[in-house]
Motif scaffolding. Structure first.
Motif, short mmCIF file in Angstrom:
data_model
loop_
_atom_site.label_atom_id
_atom_site.label_comp_id
_atom_site.label_asym_id
_atom_site.label_seq_id
_atom_site.Cartn_x
_atom_site.Cartn_y
_atom_site.Cartn_z
N PHE A 2 0.85 -1.19 0.00
CA PHE A 2 0.00 0.00 0.00
C PHE A 2 0.88 1.23 0.00
CE2 PHE A 2 -2.68 -3.29 1.74
CZ PHE A 2 -3.90 -3.05 1.13
N TYR A 3 0.42 2.26 -0.70
CA TYR A 3 1.22 3.48 -0.84
C TYR A 3 0.48 4.68 -0.25
CZ TYR A 3 3.96 0.66 -4.00
OH TYR A 3 4.74 -0.34 -4.52
N ALA A 4 1.28 5.64 0.22
CA ALA A 4 0.74 6.89 0.76
C ALA A 4 0.75 7.99 -0.29
CB ALA A 4 1.55 7.34 1.98
N ARG A 13 8.17 2.56 -8.26
CA ARG A 13 9.45 2.22 -7.63
C ARG A 13 9.91 3.27 -6.60
NH1 ARG A 13 11.05 3.59 -12.88
NH2 ARG A 13 12.39 5.42 -12.97
N ASP A 14 9.46 4.52 -6.76
CA ASP A 14 9.86 5.54 -5.80
C ASP A 14 8.68 6.12 -5.02
OD1 ASP A 14 8.73 6.97 -7.86
OD2 ASP A 14 10.32 8.47 -7.97
N TRP A 15 7.55 5.39 -5.01
CA TRP A 15 6.40 5.84 -4.25
C TRP A 15 6.64 5.59 -2.76
CZ3 TRP A 15 1.24 4.23 -7.01
CH2 TRP A 15 1.24 4.75 -8.30
N GLN A 16 6.03 6.41 -1.93
CA GLN A 16 6.19 6.25 -0.49
C GLN A 16 5.22 5.20 0.03
OE1 GLN A 16 5.04 9.57 2.04
NE2 GLN A 16 6.57 8.98 3.56
N GLY A 17 5.77 4.20 0.71
CA GLY A 17 4.94 3.17 1.31
C GLY A 17 4.08 3.75 2.43
N LEU A 18 2.87 3.24 2.55
CA LEU A 18 1.94 3.78 3.54
C LEU A 18 2.40 3.52 4.97
CD1 LEU A 18 -0.62 5.27 4.23
CD2 LEU A 18 -1.92 3.19 3.72
#
Length: 143
Positions: A2-4, A13-18
């Protein structure tokens, strides 16, 4: 996963994990709230503020769906559930308004939380709560 938050990069690939986001916000909120003796409350608010981002609808939004997603009500409801005394109301108030601004009254907050309990929304919120509870158990947060 899940991403924030998302970026221009469509492969995530550079998304912030939740979970990382919630922990970072919880740490910062706890540090700031410690100044007036409310470190635990600050940590709880940080962990709960984006609970609704565990919904499939929010994850689709990050991928570009454009749909509107209320991601704060789930955390506000969880705060009221976990902290049934006055603290729960205060946390819910802050969490519900963390993007849109604080409501003018607690009555406005109550109306938002009650109207969000329609069956379809309740099912989505419950799914977020279950995912969040699993994450809390794995990381031993809010134990």
């Amino acid at each position: 996963m899940f991403y924030a938050h998302s970026t221009e990069c469509s492969d995530a690939r550079d998304w912030q994990g939740l979970a990382d986001h919630l922990q970072a916000v919880a740490d910062l909120a706890a540090k700031r709230a410690a100044r007036f003796g409310w470190e635990s409350a600050g940590r709880a608010a940080g962990l709960l503020h984006d609970l609704g981002k565990y919904s499939p609808a929010f994850q689709r939004r990050l991928s570009g769906s454009g749909e509107r997603v209320d991601h704060s009500t789930a955390g506000a409801l969880e705060a009221k559930t976990r902290f049934p005394d006055g603290l729960g109301h205060l946390l819910a108030y802050a969490i519900a308004g963390h993007h849109a601004g604080l409501a003018n009254t607690m009555t406005a907050l109550y109306k938002k939380l009650v109207t969000r309990r329609a069956p379809a929304r309740a099912a989505r919120i419950e799914a977020c709560r279950a995912t969040f509870a699993s994450m809390l158990h794995e990381t031993r947060l809010l134990a």
